[in-house]
Design an enzyme around this catalytic site. Structure first.
Site, PDB file in Angstrom:
ATOM      1  N   CYS A  79       6.601  -7.398  -6.508  1.00 19.70           N
ATOM      2  CA  CYS A  79       5.583  -6.245  -6.240  1.00 19.70           C
ATOM      3  C   CYS A  79       5.617  -5.585  -7.454  1.00 19.70           C
ATOM      4  O   CYS A  79       4.760  -5.816  -8.093  1.00 19.70           O
ATOM      5  CB  CYS A  79       6.267  -5.597  -4.943  1.00 19.70           C
ATOM      6  SG  CYS A  79       5.129  -4.683  -4.150  1.00 19.70           S
ATOM      7  N   HIS A 169       8.510  -9.476  -1.343  1.00 22.40           N
ATOM      8  CA  HIS A 169       9.784  -8.877  -1.332  1.00 22.40           C
ATOM      9  C   HIS A 169      10.615 -10.189  -0.890  1.00 22.40           C
ATOM     10  O   HIS A 169      10.818  -9.773   0.582  1.00 22.40           O
ATOM     11  CB  HIS A 169       9.776  -7.550  -0.708  1.00 22.40           C
ATOM     12  CG  HIS A 169       9.230  -6.274  -1.203  1.00 22.40           C
ATOM     13  ND1 HIS A 169      10.022  -5.835  -2.231  1.00 22.40           N
ATOM     14  CD2 HIS A 169       7.958  -5.938  -0.962  1.00 22.40           C
ATOM     15  CE1 HIS A 169       9.125  -4.769  -2.662  1.00 22.40           C
ATOM     16  NE2 HIS A 169       7.869  -4.804  -1.926  1.00 22.40           N
ATOM     17  N   GLU A 171      13.599 -10.421  -0.987  1.00 17.47           N
ATOM     18  CA  GLU A 171      14.990  -9.900  -0.981  1.00 17.47           C
ATOM     19  C   GLU A 171      15.049  -9.163   0.533  1.00 17.47           C
ATOM     20  O   GLU A 171      16.220  -8.758   0.923  1.00 17.47           O
ATOM     21  CB  GLU A 171      15.325  -8.865  -1.935  1.00 17.47           C
ATOM     22  CG  GLU A 171      14.720  -7.380  -1.771  1.00 17.47           C
ATOM     23  CD  GLU A 171      13.050  -7.320  -2.256  1.00 17.47           C
ATOM     24  OE1 GLU A 171      12.532  -6.559  -2.333  1.00 17.47           O
ATOM     25  OE2 GLU A 171      12.475  -8.507  -2.754  1.00 17.47           O
TER      26      GLU A 171
END
Length: 185
Positions: A79, A169, A171
């Site tokens: 991002c 994202h 994660e």
């Protein structure tokens, strides 16, 4: 592999947890002296690219990190990290590292309310979960940039030499396949 995670602002802890679950030692980059530690991989997390860029300069970390990227350290940028790497940002004359030959459209999917989740094909991994939060996308890329994924025809993941950049994202999902791929790539 030992990874450094830029920890000035943004979603860095989540990256660290995934790396640790995969047995990859990592540490946080918070000040210039942290750059003296040995590492061969770097994560540039999501967050606010303008704030991260400003802090990198104020803390005198910008030039050393740019040199580390240019010297071939393995990079995963998510991002805001993608915006930091981009050679060009649409409607913005300011560029940060400029090490990846792509043009990025920031906040391409709108504000926070435009955030969304999808699953899409990534390289040869098949479909993976993708969480987009005020995300950019890659409007254009030089022909030597490998496009790894598109969503609705827009480039959301690409690789150039040692740099892998994502609009989303990874994660924030419970799927570590992208990290496993990155570690091996």
């Amino acid at each position: 592999m030992r990874a450094a995670v830029l920890a000035l602002q943004g979603a860095f802890l989540e990256h660290e947890k995934i790396l640790e679950s995969l047995g990859v030692p990592c540490f946080e980059l918070r000040k210039k002296s942290d750059l003296e530690k040995d590492f061969d991989a770097l994560i540039l997390p999501g967050g606010e690219s303008t704030v991260q860029g400003k802090l990198l300069h104020e803390l005198e970390m910008f030039e050393p990190l740019k040199q580390i990227i240019e010297s071939g350290a393995k990079v995963l940028a998510t991002c805001a990290g993608l915006i930091l790497l981009a050679e060009k940002i649409e409607n913005d004359s300011h560029v940060h590292f400029g090490t990846m030959p792509v043009c990025v459209k920031r906040n391409a999917y709108g504000r926070q309310l435009g955030s969304f989740f999808t699953e899409e094909t990534f390289g040869n991994l098949g479909k993976i979960p993708m969480t987009f939060i005020r995300a950019p996308y890659i409007e254009s890329a030089r022909e030597d940039v490998e496009v790894l994924s598109k969503v609705d025809g827009k480039i959301v993941a690409a690789k150039f030499k040692n740099q892998t950049a994502l609009s989303f994202h990874p994660e924030l999902n419970n799927d570590a396949r992208l990290y496993e791929w990155w570690i091996k790539s």
